[in-house]
Motif scaffolding. Structure first.
Motif, PDB file in Angstrom:
ATOM      1  N   GLY A  16       0.810  -1.208   0.000  1.00  0.00           N
ATOM      2  CA  GLY A  16       0.000   0.000   0.000  1.00  0.00           C
ATOM      3  C   GLY A  16       0.842   1.256   0.000  1.00  0.00           C
ATOM      4  O   GLY A  16       2.070   1.213   0.060  1.00  0.00           O
ATOM      5  N   GLU A  17       0.150   2.398  -0.080  1.00  0.00           N
ATOM      6  CA  GLU A  17       0.815   3.690  -0.031  1.00  0.00           C
ATOM      7  C   GLU A  17       0.487   4.371   1.283  1.00  0.00           C
ATOM      8  O   GLU A  17      -0.640   4.294   1.786  1.00  0.00           O
ATOM      9  CB  GLU A  17       0.380   4.572  -1.208  1.00  0.00           C
ATOM     10  N   SER A  18       1.459   5.089   1.816  1.00  0.00           N
ATOM     11  CA  SER A  18       1.300   5.713   3.126  1.00  0.00           C
ATOM     12  C   SER A  18       0.378   6.925   3.052  1.00  0.00           C
ATOM     13  O   SER A  18       0.633   7.848   2.280  1.00  0.00           O
ATOM     14  CB  SER A  18       2.667   6.161   3.655  1.00  0.00           C
ATOM     15  N   PRO A  19      -0.694   6.955   3.850  1.00  0.00           N
ATOM     16  CA  PRO A  19      -1.479   8.187   3.958  1.00  0.00           C
ATOM     17  C   PRO A  19      -0.621   9.281   4.581  1.00  0.00           C
ATOM     18  O   PRO A  19       0.260   9.021   5.394  1.00  0.00           O
ATOM     19  CB  PRO A  19      -2.627   7.800   4.894  1.00  0.00           C
ATOM     20  N   ALA A  20      -0.872  10.523   4.185  1.00  0.00           N
ATOM     21  CA  ALA A  20      -0.077  11.637   4.705  1.00  0.00           C
ATOM     22  C   ALA A  20      -0.146  11.707   6.222  1.00  0.00           C
ATOM     23  O   ALA A  20       0.771  12.186   6.878  1.00  0.00           O
ATOM     24  CB  ALA A  20      -0.576  12.940   4.092  1.00  0.00           C
ATOM     25  N   PRO A 289      -4.813  -0.641   6.396  1.00  0.00           N
ATOM     26  CA  PRO A 289      -5.305  -0.433   5.029  1.00  0.00           C
ATOM     27  C   PRO A 289      -5.009   1.007   4.618  1.00  0.00           C
ATOM     28  O   PRO A 289      -5.244   1.932   5.382  1.00  0.00           O
ATOM     29  CB  PRO A 289      -6.819  -0.679   5.156  1.00  0.00           C
ATOM     30  N   ASP A 290      -4.487   1.190   3.401  1.00  0.00           N
ATOM     31  CA  ASP A 290      -4.018   2.529   3.043  1.00  0.00           C
ATOM     32  C   ASP A 290      -5.149   3.522   2.789  1.00  0.00           C
ATOM     33  O   ASP A 290      -4.885   4.716   2.605  1.00  0.00           O
ATOM     34  CB  ASP A 290      -3.048   2.475   1.860  1.00  0.00           C
ATOM     35  N   ALA A 291      -6.397   3.052   2.798  1.00  0.00           N
ATOM     36  CA  ALA A 291      -7.522   3.973   2.644  1.00  0.00           C
ATOM     37  C   ALA A 291      -8.202   4.262   3.983  1.00  0.00           C
ATOM     38  O   ALA A 291      -9.168   5.019   4.020  1.00  0.00           O
ATOM     39  CB  ALA A 291      -8.543   3.410   1.658  1.00  0.00           C
ATOM     40  N   CYS A 292      -7.725   3.638   5.052  1.00  0.00           N
ATOM     41  CA  CYS A 292      -8.328   3.820   6.377  1.00  0.00           C
ATOM     42  C   CYS A 292      -7.278   4.428   7.290  1.00  0.00           C
ATOM     43  O   CYS A 292      -6.527   3.712   7.966  1.00  0.00           O
ATOM     44  CB  CYS A 292      -8.838   2.496   6.932  1.00  0.00           C
ATOM     45  N   HIS A 306       7.270   1.402  22.742  1.00  0.00           N
ATOM     46  CA  HIS A 306       7.276   0.182  21.944  1.00  0.00           C
ATOM     47  C   HIS A 306       7.990   0.436  20.613  1.00  0.00           C
ATOM     48  O   HIS A 306       8.149   1.578  20.185  1.00  0.00           O
ATOM     49  CB  HIS A 306       5.844  -0.295  21.681  1.00  0.00           C
ATOM     50  N   ARG A 307       8.382  -0.659  19.951  1.00  0.00           N
ATOM     51  CA  ARG A 307       9.067  -0.567  18.649  1.00  0.00           C
ATOM     52  C   ARG A 307       8.030  -0.815  17.555  1.00  0.00           C
ATOM     53  O   ARG A 307       7.619  -1.958  17.321  1.00  0.00           O
ATOM     54  CB  ARG A 307      10.215  -1.574  18.592  1.00  0.00           C
ATOM     55  N   TRP A 308       7.623   0.268  16.902  1.00  0.00           N
ATOM     56  CA  TRP A 308       6.499   0.227  15.955  1.00  0.00           C
ATOM     57  C   TRP A 308       6.967  -0.037  14.536  1.00  0.00           C
ATOM     58  O   TRP A 308       7.959   0.533  14.068  1.00  0.00           O
ATOM     59  CB  TRP A 308       5.756   1.562  16.018  1.00  0.00           C
ATOM     60  N   HIS A 309       6.257  -0.930  13.839  1.00  0.00           N
ATOM     61  CA  HIS A 309       6.485  -1.220  12.434  1.00  0.00           C
ATOM     62  C   HIS A 309       5.125  -1.179  11.734  1.00  0.00           C
ATOM     63  O   HIS A 309       4.083  -1.380  12.368  1.00  0.00           O
ATOM     64  CB  HIS A 309       7.114  -2.607  12.246  1.00  0.00           C
ATOM     65  N   LEU A 310       5.150  -0.947  10.438  1.00  0.00           N
ATOM     66  CA  LEU A 310       3.900  -0.739   9.700  1.00  0.00           C
ATOM     67  C   LEU A 310       3.839  -1.642   8.478  1.00  0.00           C
ATOM     68  O   LEU A 310       4.796  -1.711   7.694  1.00  0.00           O
ATOM     69  CB  LEU A 310       3.798   0.729   9.259  1.00  0.00           C
ATOM     70  N   TYR A 311       2.706  -2.348   8.347  1.00  0.00           N
ATOM     71  CA  TYR A 311       2.423  -3.105   7.130  1.00  0.00           C
ATOM     72  C   TYR A 311       1.264  -2.399   6.434  1.00  0.00           C
ATOM     73  O   TYR A 311       0.130  -2.422   6.923  1.00  0.00           O
ATOM     74  CB  TYR A 311       2.046  -4.553   7.445  1.00  0.00           C
ATOM     75  N   LEU A 312       1.554  -1.735   5.299  1.00  0.00           N
ATOM     76  CA  LEU A 312       0.527  -1.013   4.544  1.00  0.00           C
ATOM     77  C   LEU A 312      -0.073  -1.936   3.495  1.00  0.00           C
ATOM     78  O   LEU A 312       0.646  -2.536   2.692  1.00  0.00           O
ATOM     79  CB  LEU A 312       1.139   0.215   3.866  1.00  0.00           C
ATOM     80  N   ALA A 313      -1.395  -2.048   3.518  1.00  0.00           N
ATOM     81  CA  ALA A 313      -2.091  -2.930   2.584  1.00  0.00           C
ATOM     82  C   ALA A 313      -2.932  -2.094   1.625  1.00  0.00           C
ATOM     83  O   ALA A 313      -3.645  -1.182   2.034  1.00  0.00           O
ATOM     84  CB  ALA A 313      -2.989  -3.901   3.351  1.00  0.00           C
TER      85      ALA A 313
END
Length: 346
Positions: A16-20, A289-292, A306-313
């Motif tokens: 996915g693409e990152s929302p601003a 989800p990249d639209a939410c 915490h150590r945060w990671h992101l999976y964009l779908a």
């Protein structure tokens, strides 16, 4: 589009693409000062958890989840619009309102039914007011509580102060804060006392956290549903994750489970508020989800170390749903599950 501070293949995954909105290290970047507020002769409209002062002016922080206060007229029968489109409280409310000589504190704002908002919006202010002004006889008000809400208030030793409201009410005073509606979406350090008290109340094993947990949203309404949920959960279970549906657990079980978690994977949403119960340094992979758009989890991870990671779908526009490539997700989880020392989190 890579959110600031995240490295592709190390902290950022998916197609996915990152929302601003995720571009700031603190998520939406709306952390702000908090004000304590007193409203005299305050009308409390329980059907929308809205507040009006003695001049019938709406207290916007209670309904800040609405883009425009005038939207109250769309779903709350106590309001309507005048000829010029201005918001008006129904005269019948004013006529029937019971006047109560008490100092009231709304338990929450417009997010009353949401787990994350219930924990993070009104309750931090109530707990802090109780500590700063211990001699004030504060009455906590809101609709009839669900069992899970009763459990939270009981654990915070606040349930005996709760007064359910069903009809029009005017309180002599309302004591509240400006974090009444959207504090969960843009959390500040004021959320910590709630989670700290509950962690202290229910304790834990005292052992080093080792569990790998997937917080499932199965059976809940979502704006962007996961199409291949069964496949995703089966794959995660096969690599040692416990598939947890938080709504099926008691509050005590949720607090202790999250305190035992070394790695947490979950979709953006209310259940991720449980990260406040995790021990510092927990490894987190948020599936977004990249639209939410949702920056709350990133901000929570910052606040709780915490150590945060992101999976964009990538969301399919036709039905606003998304699917996850399980091989790609497994590779992301394998990267996230490496501790800072390079040892796999078992």
């Amino acid at each position: 589009m890579t959110p600031a501070g995240l490295a592709p293949g190390e902290a950022l995954f998916g197609d996915g693409e990152s929302p601003a909105m995720t571009g700031s290290p603190l998520g939406p970047g709306r952390m702000r000062d908090i004000a304590s507020v007193v409203l005299n002769d305050c009308s409390f409209v329980v059907s929308s958890m809205s507040l009006l002062d003695r001049h019938r002016r709406v207290f916007v922080p209670a309904i800040e989840n609405l883009p425009d206060p005038a939207e109250l007229a769309r779903f709350d029968p106590q309001y309507h619009l005048d000829a010029g489109g201005g918001l008006i409280l129904d005269n019948d409310f004013i006529r029937r309102a019971e006047r109560i000589d008490a100092i009231a504190a709304p338990v929450c704002g417009g997010g009353f039914n949401d787990y994350r908002h219930f924990l993070c919006d009104g309750l931090p202010g109530i707990l802090l007011h109780r500590q700063v002004f211990p001699d004030i006889d504060l009455t906590i008000v809101g609709p009839a509580l669900a069992p899970w809400q009763e459990d939270i208030l009981a654990a915070l030793n606040l349930l005996d102060r709760y007064r359910p409201v069903s009809g029009p009410v005017v309180f002599a005073k309302v004591l509240t804060t400006t974090m009444l509606a959207l504090h969960a979406a843009y959390p500040t350090g004021f959320v910590r006392p709630i989670f700290d008290v509950l962690r202290f109340r229910f304790g834990g094993s005292g052992c080093r956290p080792t569990r790998k947990v997937f917080l499932s949203r199965a059976g809940t309404d979502t704006h962007c549903p996961l199409r291949n949920r069964a496949e995703v959960e089966a794959r995660l279970a096969a690599i040692g994750f416990d598939i947890i549906r938080p709504a099926s657990l008691t509050l005590r079980e949720q607090v202790r489970l999250m305190g035992e978690a070394r790695v947490v994977v979950g979709e953006s949403g209310p259940a991720m508020a449980g990260l406040g119960f995790c021990q510092p340094g927990t490894l987190v992979l948020e599936i977004q989800p990249d639209a939410c758009v949702d920056g709350a989890t990133r901000a929570m991870c910052c606040l709780f170390a915490h150590r945060w990671h992101l999976y964009l779908a990538r969301v399919t526009p036709e039905d606003a749903s998304f699917a996850i490539d399980c091989d790609r997700l497994s590779a992301a989880v394998a990267t996230v599950a490496l501790s800072p020392e390079g040892n796999e989190a078992s």
